[in-house]
Design an enzyme around this catalytic site. Structure first.
Site, PDB file in Angstrom:
ATOM      1  N   ARG A 190       0.833  -1.211   0.000  1.00  0.00           N
ATOM      2  CA  ARG A 190       0.000   0.000   0.000  1.00  0.00           C
ATOM      3  C   ARG A 190       0.868   1.262   0.000  1.00  0.00           C
ATOM      4  O   ARG A 190       0.497   2.268  -0.612  1.00  0.00           O
ATOM      5  CB  ARG A 190      -0.958   0.006   1.198  1.00  0.00           C
ATOM      6  N   HIS A 234      -5.444  -3.260   2.772  1.00  0.00           N
ATOM      7  CA  HIS A 234      -5.686  -3.946   4.043  1.00  0.00           C
ATOM      8  C   HIS A 234      -6.448  -5.255   3.835  1.00  0.00           C
ATOM      9  O   HIS A 234      -7.376  -5.585   4.568  1.00  0.00           O
ATOM     10  CB  HIS A 234      -6.439  -3.036   5.019  1.00  0.00           C
ATOM     11  N   PHE A 268     -14.499  -3.256   2.019  1.00  0.00           N
ATOM     12  CA  PHE A 268     -15.518  -2.346   1.509  1.00  0.00           C
ATOM     13  C   PHE A 268     -15.444  -2.213  -0.012  1.00  0.00           C
ATOM     14  O   PHE A 268     -16.467  -2.088  -0.682  1.00  0.00           O
ATOM     15  CB  PHE A 268     -15.364  -0.968   2.154  1.00  0.00           C
ATOM     16  N   GLU A 325     -18.857   4.642   0.116  1.00  0.00           N
ATOM     17  CA  GLU A 325     -18.119   3.882  -0.886  1.00  0.00           C
ATOM     18  C   GLU A 325     -18.909   3.643  -2.171  1.00  0.00           C
ATOM     19  O   GLU A 325     -18.359   3.740  -3.277  1.00  0.00           O
ATOM     20  CB  GLU A 325     -17.678   2.538  -0.292  1.00  0.00           C
ATOM     21  N   ASP A 361      -7.698  -5.690  13.638  1.00  0.00           N
ATOM     22  CA  ASP A 361      -9.002  -5.195  13.177  1.00  0.00           C
ATOM     23  C   ASP A 361     -10.043  -6.305  13.133  1.00  0.00           C
ATOM     24  O   ASP A 361     -11.248  -6.040  13.127  1.00  0.00           O
ATOM     25  CB  ASP A 361      -8.882  -4.551  11.790  1.00  0.00           C
ATOM     26  N   ARG A 390      -1.398  -4.560   4.218  1.00  0.00           N
ATOM     27  CA  ARG A 390      -1.040  -3.617   5.272  1.00  0.00           C
ATOM     28  C   ARG A 390       0.423  -3.745   5.699  1.00  0.00           C
ATOM     29  O   ARG A 390       1.090  -2.749   5.961  1.00  0.00           O
ATOM     30  CB  ARG A 390      -1.946  -3.840   6.478  1.00  0.00           C
TER      31      ARG A 390
END
Length: 313
Positions: free
Chosen positions: A8, A106, A80, A55, A114, A164
């Protein structure tokens, strides 16, 4: 070897560089400091749009922008990007074949603490099921940067999966060139083939090195493009090594393992064993510990390699 870098983060650098092209725009769903699209926003604030936690609307906005000749890159977490906006991606982007690039960061277990709600293990399957959608999962920073340039040049919808964690760079060597739909051989071998994607490429190379000590010579293919998948590389591996192991930070259902199996069963049937999450949700915890907990490690790959060899006719 270059220092570790998260895909990322390398992506943010590449997008910022790509911003020199005036028709490139970036949209983010209020997580730009996580997706690293903020690097583009800092350099080109007039072409950066934070749409907030909306989104689905972001996809629609990007679709409209693409019809005006712009090349939108849209960003949010993979959960998402692939899940919450699936309907909009399918019907608003892919069906009319619009030139929008969907970037899901991620992804996988390595989101860590998370937890299961954010550990997307289904996105490769969701995106590759959409007709004409290109699906890419780079393994390191160098490959990510080359992939960004490649999808920017490609006219059509693309899904780019990013992680990530900082990871070792394994593709930064003379002659390496990223091509959509073309697997990269990182190690030759004759006894079996490990076909890996994303963070599992580095782990596959470590497994192959351990197997070498036991005189087991394993080929390692970096399958960065899940769709269109490199059928020729898979068929050659099946013919030449007689056994295949797939490795992905994703559910073994619908992702890389399924895509490889589809090719093998239609062409050169050989054993195909899969390393990935076994049709289960993730858990909250340390990223490295989760990879061990769910068997996404070199030990599991080594075990599957040996089993696949024993299954050869």
């Amino acid at each position: 070897m270059a220092d570790k870098i998260a895909t990322r983060h390398a992506y943010g650098e590449a997008l910022s560089e790509l911003g020199k092209e005036p028709n490139v725009v970036a949209l983010d769903a209020d997580v730009s400091t996580c997706t690293m699209s903020c690097m583009f926003g800092e350099k080109y604030p007039d072409r950066f749009y934070n749409v907030g936690i909306a989104e689905a609307n972001m996809v629609g906005i990007a679709a409209g922008m693409s019809t005006l000749g712009q090349i939108p890159f849209i960003h949010t977490f993979a959960m998402f990007a692939a899940g919450r906006t699936y309907d909009q991606i399918r019907n608003t982007l892919a069906y009319p074949h619009l030139n929008v690039k969907v970037v899901g960061t991620h992804a996988g277990l390595t989101v860590g603490e998370d937890g299961a709600t954010h550990q997307c293990l289904e996105d490769l399957g969701l995106m590759r099921a959409i007709p004409e959608m290109v699906v890419i999962c780079p393994c390191d920073g160098n490959e990510t940067k080359q992939a960004v340039r490649a999808i920017a040049s490609y006219n059509g919808p693309c899904y780019l999966r990013l992680g990530r964690l900082a990871v070792d760079v394994v593709t930064e060597f003379p002659g390496y060139k990223f091509e959509i739909g073309k697997a990269q051989s990182l190690k030759d071998g004759t006894d079996a083939t490990i076909i890996a994607t994303g963070i599992m490429v580095q782990i596959a190379l470590k497994a192959a090195a351990e197997l070498e000590k036991e005189n087991i010579n394993v080929r390692v293919l970096n399958m960065h493009t899940i769709k269109p998948i490199d059928k020729d590389a898979i068929i050659n591996a099946a013919k030449e090594t007689g056994a295949i192991i797939t490795a992905e930070e994703h559910n073994v259902l619908t992702g890389l393992g399924s895509a490889v199996s589809e090719v093998v069963t239609d062409t050169v049937p050989v054993p195909v064993l899969k390393v990935g999450t076994e049709d289960t949700f993730g858990k909250s915890g340390n990223a490295e510990a989760l990879m061990e907990r769910f068997g996404l490690n070199k030990e599991n790959i080594i075990e599957k390699v040996k089993k696949s060899i024993s299954m050869k006719k």
